[in-house]
Design a protein around this motif. Structure first.
Motif, PDB file in Angstrom:
ATOM      1  N   GLY A  51      55.356   9.456  64.287  1.00  8.33           N
ATOM      2  CA  GLY A  51      55.850  10.732  64.796  1.00  8.33           C
ATOM      3  C   GLY A  51      54.869  11.347  65.775  1.00  8.33           C
ATOM      4  O   GLY A  51      53.653  11.122  65.689  1.00  8.33           O
ATOM      5  N   VAL A  52      55.410  12.141  66.713  1.00 15.70           N
ATOM      6  CA  VAL A  52      54.588  12.827  67.710  1.00 15.70           C
ATOM      7  C   VAL A  52      55.199  14.199  67.979  1.00 15.70           C
ATOM      8  O   VAL A  52      56.288  14.523  67.499  1.00 15.70           O
ATOM      9  CB  VAL A  52      54.509  12.025  69.034  1.00 15.70           C
ATOM     10  CG1 VAL A  52      53.764  10.719  68.850  1.00 15.70           C
ATOM     11  CG2 VAL A  52      55.906  11.787  69.598  1.00 15.70           C
ATOM     12  N   ARG A  53      54.495  14.991  68.778  1.00 13.70           N
ATOM     13  CA  ARG A  53      55.012  16.282  69.226  1.00 13.70           C
ATOM     14  C   ARG A  53      55.234  16.218  70.742  1.00 13.70           C
ATOM     15  O   ARG A  53      54.347  15.820  71.485  1.00 13.70           O
ATOM     16  CB  ARG A  53      54.039  17.412  68.879  1.00 13.70           C
ATOM     17  CG  ARG A  53      54.601  18.812  69.159  1.00 13.70           C
ATOM     18  CD  ARG A  53      53.588  19.879  68.806  1.00 13.70           C
ATOM     19  NE  ARG A  53      53.299  19.925  67.386  1.00 13.70           N
ATOM     20  CZ  ARG A  53      53.979  20.657  66.500  1.00 13.70           C
ATOM     21  NH1 ARG A  53      55.006  21.391  66.896  1.00 13.70           N
ATOM     22  NH2 ARG A  53      53.636  20.650  65.236  1.00 13.70           N
ATOM     23  N   LEU A  54      56.425  16.611  71.188  1.00 11.28           N
ATOM     24  CA  LEU A  54      56.764  16.620  72.609  1.00 11.28           C
ATOM     25  C   LEU A  54      56.057  17.776  73.316  1.00 11.28           C
ATOM     26  O   LEU A  54      55.561  18.703  72.668  1.00 11.28           O
ATOM     27  CB  LEU A  54      58.273  16.749  72.786  1.00 11.28           C
ATOM     28  CG  LEU A  54      59.144  15.644  72.173  1.00 11.28           C
ATOM     29  CD1 LEU A  54      60.613  15.916  72.472  1.00 11.28           C
ATOM     30  CD2 LEU A  54      58.739  14.279  72.679  1.00 11.28           C
ATOM     31  N   PRO A  55      56.022  17.758  74.656  1.00  9.95           N
ATOM     32  CA  PRO A  55      55.347  18.830  75.399  1.00  9.95           C
ATOM     33  C   PRO A  55      55.883  20.231  75.095  1.00  9.95           C
ATOM     34  O   PRO A  55      55.146  21.216  75.215  1.00  9.95           O
ATOM     35  CB  PRO A  55      55.617  18.451  76.866  1.00  9.95           C
ATOM     36  CG  PRO A  55      55.787  16.970  76.841  1.00  9.95           C
ATOM     37  CD  PRO A  55      56.466  16.677  75.554  1.00  9.95           C
ATOM     38  N   ASN A  56      57.160  20.338  74.687  1.00  8.49           N
ATOM     39  CA  ASN A  56      57.729  21.661  74.390  1.00  8.49           C
ATOM     40  C   ASN A  56      57.564  22.061  72.927  1.00  8.49           C
ATOM     41  O   ASN A  56      58.137  23.052  72.480  1.00  8.49           O
ATOM     42  CB  ASN A  56      59.210  21.696  74.777  1.00  8.49           C
ATOM     43  CG  ASN A  56      60.053  20.719  73.978  1.00  8.49           C
ATOM     44  OD1 ASN A  56      59.516  19.890  73.251  1.00  8.49           O
ATOM     45  ND2 ASN A  56      61.360  20.809  74.123  1.00  8.49           N
ATOM     46  N   GLY A  57      56.796  21.280  72.153  1.00  7.85           N
ATOM     47  CA  GLY A  57      56.540  21.614  70.759  1.00  7.85           C
ATOM     48  C   GLY A  57      57.483  20.982  69.763  1.00  7.85           C
ATOM     49  O   GLY A  57      57.251  21.048  68.545  1.00  7.85           O
ATOM     50  N   VAL A  58      58.558  20.368  70.237  1.00  8.05           N
ATOM     51  CA  VAL A  58      59.517  19.715  69.352  1.00  8.05           C
ATOM     52  C   VAL A  58      58.900  18.450  68.751  1.00  8.05           C
ATOM     53  O   VAL A  58      58.179  17.712  69.430  1.00  8.05           O
ATOM     54  CB  VAL A  58      60.812  19.369  70.124  1.00  8.05           C
ATOM     55  CG1 VAL A  58      61.726  18.467  69.312  1.00  8.05           C
ATOM     56  CG2 VAL A  58      61.542  20.649  70.521  1.00  8.05           C
ATOM     57  N   LEU A  59      59.177  18.204  67.482  1.00 11.08           N
ATOM     58  CA  LEU A  59      58.707  16.986  66.828  1.00 11.08           C
ATOM     59  C   LEU A  59      59.671  15.838  67.113  1.00 11.08           C
ATOM     60  O   LEU A  59      60.893  16.029  67.134  1.00 11.08           O
ATOM     61  CB  LEU A  59      58.591  17.190  65.319  1.00 11.08           C
ATOM     62  CG  LEU A  59      57.622  18.263  64.829  1.00 11.08           C
ATOM     63  CD1 LEU A  59      57.626  18.312  63.303  1.00 11.08           C
ATOM     64  CD2 LEU A  59      56.217  18.021  65.361  1.00 11.08           C
TER      65      LEU A  59
END
Length: 263
Positions: free
Chosen positions: A95-103
């Motif tokens: 799992g990661v976090r996208l640039p807009n904060g979404v997981l």
């Protein structure tokens, strides 16, 4: 508003099928690729090929010969996570976090063996327990999340070529479908596949290698999914499956899913 294109694909060995991953990149140019069943150690992953293709950010959770997941991205990502929902060290989540904060959660859920009985077939019990751990995780989520990958369950009657004939077959048994629905309900997840291709329209993502002519027999199942938190539903602008990829050279038995969302 910028759009992010994501691809999800159970590739069934990334090294063996590197040419068709390249074919996907050439045809679709996704910003982020989530692969399942990569079947390779992190140290032996084909880094140079993806670096050359522009996927300079790579998050891997691999194992030799079995399992393995990867997130490959052209855009910077953050906060790598690895959940052991299998509870035995198998590499089935990254799992990661996208640039807009979404997981973004990339998951490869166990197939569960051939017999739908946990006493006779421990693998079936492991699959159900994997889902139970995911349900507990999902219930506690408080961040907008995208979850995609090989869920290894075709939940609806129209998600398989024959509901009646597959009721006793692992991946479409009532117990599995009920368990998957409890996971979906645990966070009001939106099933993006059926948002864009409404039931009961045909929608498959997997065809067995056993069929001499997979397209003619068309005994498919929808085992691969993209789910999003309800607050992200309006941001998803497109979703489709690349069915023709099942006929590419040395294909996976799964096909890629393409999802586009506004950041």
């Amino acid at each position: 508003m910028p759009t992010l294109k994501l691809a999800s694909w159970n590739i069934n060995s990334v090294r063996a099928r590197l040419p068709i991953v390249g074919q996907l990149i050439e045809a679709e140019a996704p910003d982020i690729i989530c692969l399942q069943e990569t079947k390779v150690r992190d140290s032996q992953f084909p880094h140079a090929d993806f670096e050359e293709a522009g996927y300079v950010h790579r998050y891997l959770h691999g194992q030799p010969m079995h399992h393995g997941v990867a997130i490959l991205s052209k855009v910077p990502l953050q906060e790598e996570r690895r959940y052991d929902w299998q509870d035995n060290g198998e590499a089935r989540h990254i799992g990661v976090r996208l640039p807009n904060g979404v997981l973004l959660e990339n998951v490869y859920i166990p197939a569960g063996g051939d017999v739908p009985d946990r006493e006779e077939n421990p693998k079936f019990g492991q699959k159900l327990d994997f889902y139970e751990r995911m349900i507990r995780w999902s219930e506690a989520l408080d961040v907008p999340t995208i979850m995609m990958g090989d869920f290894n369950i075709a939940p609806l009657e129209c998600d398989v070529w024959s509901h009646k004939q597959l009721l006793g077959v692992v991946s479409h048994t009532p117990l599995e479908c009920e368990t998957m629905e409890r996971l979906r309900a645990s966070n009001d997840w939106v099933d993006i596949g059926r948002e864009f291709v409404a039931a009961p329209e045909r929608l498959y993502t997997w065809w067995s290698y056993r069929a001499k002519d997979w397209r003619k027999s068309d005994r498919g199942r929808r085992l691969d999914h993209v789910w999003v938190s309800p607050e992200l539903k309006s941001q998803v602008k497109a979703h489709r499956v690349l069915e023709d990829a099942r006929s590419w050279d040395r294909p996976s038995d799964h096909i890629p899913l393409i999802t586009e969302l506004e950041l």
